[in-house]
Scaffold this motif. Structure first.
Motif, PDB file in Angstrom:
ATOM      1  N   VAL A  73      26.175  39.474  37.131  1.00 58.08           N
ATOM      2  CA  VAL A  73      26.552  38.658  35.970  1.00 58.08           C
ATOM      3  C   VAL A  73      28.023  38.924  35.695  1.00 58.08           C
ATOM      4  O   VAL A  73      28.509  40.041  35.915  1.00 58.08           O
ATOM      5  CB  VAL A  73      25.697  38.979  34.731  1.00 58.08           C
ATOM      6  CG1 VAL A  73      24.251  38.554  34.952  1.00 58.08           C
ATOM      7  CG2 VAL A  73      25.765  40.466  34.377  1.00 58.08           C
ATOM      8  N   ALA A  74      28.732  37.898  35.223  1.00 60.72           N
ATOM      9  CA  ALA A  74      30.166  38.067  35.006  1.00 60.72           C
ATOM     10  C   ALA A  74      30.654  37.223  33.844  1.00 60.72           C
ATOM     11  O   ALA A  74      30.084  36.172  33.514  1.00 60.72           O
ATOM     12  CB  ALA A  74      30.951  37.706  36.269  1.00 60.72           C
ATOM     13  N   LEU A  75      31.733  37.697  33.237  1.00 60.86           N
ATOM     14  CA  LEU A  75      32.475  36.991  32.193  1.00 60.86           C
ATOM     15  C   LEU A  75      33.922  36.926  32.651  1.00 60.86           C
ATOM     16  O   LEU A  75      34.527  37.959  32.952  1.00 60.86           O
ATOM     17  CB  LEU A  75      32.365  37.743  30.868  1.00 60.86           C
ATOM     18  CG  LEU A  75      33.126  37.176  29.663  1.00 60.86           C
ATOM     19  CD1 LEU A  75      32.469  35.889  29.173  1.00 60.86           C
ATOM     20  CD2 LEU A  75      33.171  38.214  28.531  1.00 60.86           C
ATOM     21  N   ASP A  76      34.488  35.726  32.741  1.00 66.54           N
ATOM     22  CA  ASP A  76      35.856  35.614  33.222  1.00 66.54           C
ATOM     23  C   ASP A  76      36.857  35.548  32.069  1.00 66.54           C
ATOM     24  O   ASP A  76      36.489  35.580  30.885  1.00 66.54           O
ATOM     25  CB  ASP A  76      36.010  34.429  34.183  1.00 66.54           C
ATOM     26  CG  ASP A  76      35.729  33.077  33.543  1.00 66.54           C
ATOM     27  OD1 ASP A  76      35.941  32.907  32.326  1.00 66.54           O
ATOM     28  OD2 ASP A  76      35.275  32.172  34.279  1.00 66.54           O
ATOM     29  N   ALA A  77      38.148  35.453  32.411  1.00 65.98           N
ATOM     30  CA  ALA A  77      39.207  35.496  31.410  1.00 65.98           C
ATOM     31  C   ALA A  77      39.159  34.318  30.450  1.00 65.98           C
ATOM     32  O   ALA A  77      39.681  34.397  29.332  1.00 65.98           O
ATOM     33  CB  ALA A  77      40.573  35.558  32.099  1.00 65.98           C
ATOM     34  N   ALA A  78      38.532  33.229  30.854  1.00 67.72           N
ATOM     35  CA  ALA A  78      38.405  32.057  29.988  1.00 67.72           C
ATOM     36  C   ALA A  78      37.155  32.114  29.118  1.00 67.72           C
ATOM     37  O   ALA A  78      36.897  31.219  28.320  1.00 67.72           O
ATOM     38  CB  ALA A  78      38.380  30.783  30.837  1.00 67.72           C
ATOM     39  N   GLY A  79      36.360  33.169  29.273  1.00 66.03           N
ATOM     40  CA  GLY A  79      35.154  33.323  28.479  1.00 66.03           C
ATOM     41  C   GLY A  79      33.927  32.669  29.068  1.00 66.03           C
ATOM     42  O   GLY A  79      32.918  32.507  28.380  1.00 66.03           O
ATOM     43  N   ASN A  80      33.990  32.289  30.340  1.00 64.75           N
ATOM     44  CA  ASN A  80      32.845  31.649  30.990  1.00 64.75           C
ATOM     45  C   ASN A  80      31.907  32.693  31.589  1.00 64.75           C
ATOM     46  O   ASN A  80      32.348  33.642  32.241  1.00 64.75           O
ATOM     47  CB  ASN A  80      33.321  30.712  32.099  1.00 64.75           C
ATOM     48  CG  ASN A  80      34.161  29.582  31.557  1.00 64.75           C
ATOM     49  OD1 ASN A  80      33.757  28.888  30.629  1.00 64.75           O
ATOM     50  ND2 ASN A  80      35.353  29.404  32.119  1.00 64.75           N
ATOM     51  N   LEU A  81      30.610  32.467  31.414  1.00 73.67           N
ATOM     52  CA  LEU A  81      29.577  33.348  31.953  1.00 73.67           C
ATOM     53  C   LEU A  81      28.958  32.746  33.211  1.00 73.67           C
ATOM     54  O   LEU A  81      28.912  31.522  33.359  1.00 73.67           O
ATOM     55  CB  LEU A  81      28.473  33.570  30.921  1.00 73.67           C
ATOM     56  CG  LEU A  81      28.838  34.408  29.694  1.00 73.67           C
ATOM     57  CD1 LEU A  81      27.805  34.216  28.584  1.00 73.67           C
ATOM     58  CD2 LEU A  81      28.950  35.890  30.062  1.00 73.67           C
ATOM     59  N   ALA A  82      28.463  33.599  34.101  1.00 70.76           N
ATOM     60  CA  ALA A  82      27.752  33.149  35.300  1.00 70.76           C
ATOM     61  C   ALA A  82      26.799  34.235  35.745  1.00 70.76           C
ATOM     62  O   ALA A  82      26.980  35.424  35.422  1.00 70.76           O
ATOM     63  CB  ALA A  82      28.714  32.803  36.428  1.00 70.76           C
ATOM     64  N   ALA A  83      25.771  33.832  36.503  1.00 71.62           N
ATOM     65  CA  ALA A  83      24.794  34.781  37.034  1.00 71.62           C
ATOM     66  C   ALA A  83      24.388  34.359  38.438  1.00 71.62           C
ATOM     67  O   ALA A  83      24.409  33.175  38.779  1.00 71.62           O
ATOM     68  CB  ALA A  83      23.556  34.847  36.137  1.00 71.62           C
ATOM     69  N   ALA A  84      24.003  35.341  39.258  1.00 60.90           N
ATOM     70  CA  ALA A  84      23.497  35.080  40.609  1.00 60.90           C
ATOM     71  C   ALA A  84      22.463  36.134  40.961  1.00 60.90           C
ATOM     72  O   ALA A  84      22.582  37.296  40.550  1.00 60.90           O
ATOM     73  CB  ALA A  84      24.629  35.100  41.631  1.00 60.90           C
ATOM     74  N   THR A  85      21.440  35.738  41.725  1.00 63.88           N
ATOM     75  CA  THR A  85      20.365  36.644  42.126  1.00 63.88           C
ATOM     76  C   THR A  85      19.946  36.306  43.558  1.00 63.88           C
ATOM     77  O   THR A  85      19.956  35.142  43.947  1.00 63.88           O
ATOM     78  CB  THR A  85      19.146  36.510  41.184  1.00 63.88           C
ATOM     79  OG1 THR A  85      19.582  36.542  39.829  1.00 63.88           O
ATOM     80  CG2 THR A  85      18.155  37.634  41.404  1.00 63.88           C
ATOM     81  N   SER A  86      19.562  37.333  44.349  1.00 62.93           N
ATOM     82  CA  SER A  86      19.162  37.106  45.742  1.00 62.93           C
ATOM     83  C   SER A  86      18.132  38.153  46.150  1.00 62.93           C
ATOM     84  O   SER A  86      18.205  39.310  45.722  1.00 62.93           O
ATOM     85  CB  SER A  86      20.386  37.186  46.660  1.00 62.93           C
ATOM     86  OG  SER A  86      20.047  36.932  48.005  1.00 62.93           O
ATOM     87  N   THR A  87      17.172  37.754  47.007  1.00 59.46           N
ATOM     88  CA  THR A  87      16.126  38.700  47.404  1.00 59.46           C
ATOM     89  C   THR A  87      15.451  38.303  48.710  1.00 59.46           C
ATOM     90  O   THR A  87      15.550  37.153  49.156  1.00 59.46           O
ATOM     91  CB  THR A  87      15.039  38.784  46.302  1.00 59.46           C
ATOM     92  OG1 THR A  87      14.171  39.881  46.570  1.00 59.46           O
ATOM     93  CG2 THR A  87      14.223  37.506  46.242  1.00 59.46           C
ATOM     94  N   GLY A  88      14.729  39.271  49.281  1.00 58.70           N
ATOM     95  CA  GLY A  88      13.841  39.014  50.402  1.00 58.70           C
ATOM     96  C   GLY A  88      12.388  39.047  49.984  1.00 58.70           C
ATOM     97  O   GLY A  88      11.500  38.838  50.802  1.00 58.70           O
TER      98      GLY A  88
END
Length: 326
Positions: A197-212
């Motif tokens: 999960v991340a928050l960038d300098a512009a205040g935007n959030l994002a998430a990513a998930t991966s699995t087997g």
């Protein structure tokens, strides 16, 4: 929700799975390997944030590093299904646009997280599965690998162990023969899903998930990882969440979105929202696992009901990697 109006300090958090992870079971040499891999993923994602890249760029970069590392149950080093195949799932969500993409049951895409992003950005869809997902990824020019690339001896021995006992192992179980060693392995539950999960300098959030997925899982089984709102969710001004654990419980409780709803509609703070969701969706129902979460103010919270979770965060305040519960 409306996009942010302020400039903020970038932040990135990751996980590499949760479960019965103790110093006695892991050992110092293996612990050092995990810490190094988590540090590499954090550094890769944060470098992009420092250069002004988006939170989406950062989470994809961090997860890609974890998919390429055989220590984790995602991409290379993923676990085997009952019939000796590797089936991979991944998802991404952009909190700024509300768009999301996912793939499930793919066998040859080197980095499923990249395929999930392409589904989000280059198609009208959210989730593509199996052969259709692979044909799409091939048309997008993504890297493919032969089955041997994903095969690791440790995962293969886990499958043989599980087959012998007609069991489904929940990742990272130590290989060994039947009897006492196998009993230890069954108690050594580690959910190997990776996420960021991340928050960038512009205040935007994002998430990513991966699995087997699960060792010895049924052919065609799909867990929470590629299900938006279950194992992955991001919404600007609210929260970004990536989960790991008993996928069926995450899906039944729409766990990632439940955290967001508590913050958005009940104005709960991040720790309260996470812990109450884990109580209702996991603890009270007999499920295990955890989440990494990041709110719009840059607060990171790791919540899990297991003995440990591979996790870390990085921001202007520094880099921190943790494994055990305390």
């Amino acid at each position: 929700m409306a996009g942010p109006t302020r400039i903020t300090s970038p932040c990135l958090a990751i996980h590499g799975g949760a479960g019965t992870i103790t110093r006695a079971l892991l050992g110092p040499a293996q612990e050092a390997e995990y810490r190094a891999a988590l540090t590499e993923a954090l550094t890769a994602g944060y470098a992009l944030l420092q250069q002004g890249a988006s939170s989406l760029d950062a989470v994809v970069a961090a997860v890609q590093v974890l998919e390429d590392c055989p220590l984790f149950n995602a991409g290379r080093g993923a676990v085997f299904t009952h019939n000796g195949l590797i089936e991979l799932d991944a998802s991404v969500m952009d909190g700024r646009s509300g768009l999301a993409g996912a793939v499930a049951g793919v066998r040859h895409i080197r980095n499923p997280v990249l395929a999930a992003r392409r589904v989000m950005e280059q198609s009208r869809h959210v989730l593509l599965i199996g052969e259709g997902a692979e044909q799409f990824a091939l048309a997008q020019g993504l890297a493919f690998e032969a089955p041997a690339y994903f095969h690791t001896e440790r995962r293969w021995q886990q499958l043989q162990q599980a087959r012998a006992q007609s069991a489904v192992l929940l990742d990272h179980s130590a290989p060994g023969a039947a009897g006492a060693v196998f009993e230890i392995a069954l108690n050594d539950h580690k959910y190997g899903t990776v996420g960021a999960v991340a928050l960038d300098a512009a205040g935007n959030l994002a998430a990513a998930t991966s699995t087997g997925g699960l060792t010895n899982k049924q052919f065609g089984r799909v867990g929470d990882t590629p299900i938006i709102g279950a194992g992955c969710y991001a919404e600007n001004g609210v929260v970004a969440v990536s989960g790991t654990g008993t996928g069926e419980f995450f899906m039944r409780g729409v766990l990632a979105y439940d955290i967001a709803a508590r913050i958005k509609y009940q104005q709960q703070d991040l720790p309260s929202a996470v812990e109450q969701t884990l109580d209702s969706c996991l603890r009270q129902r007999g499920g295990e696992g955890g989440v990494i979460s990041l709110d719009a103010q840059g607060q990171v919270y790791f919540g899990f009901n297991t003995e440990g979770m591979y996790r870390g965060q990085i921001s202007a305040s520094g880099l921190q990697v943790e494994i055990y519960h305390a």
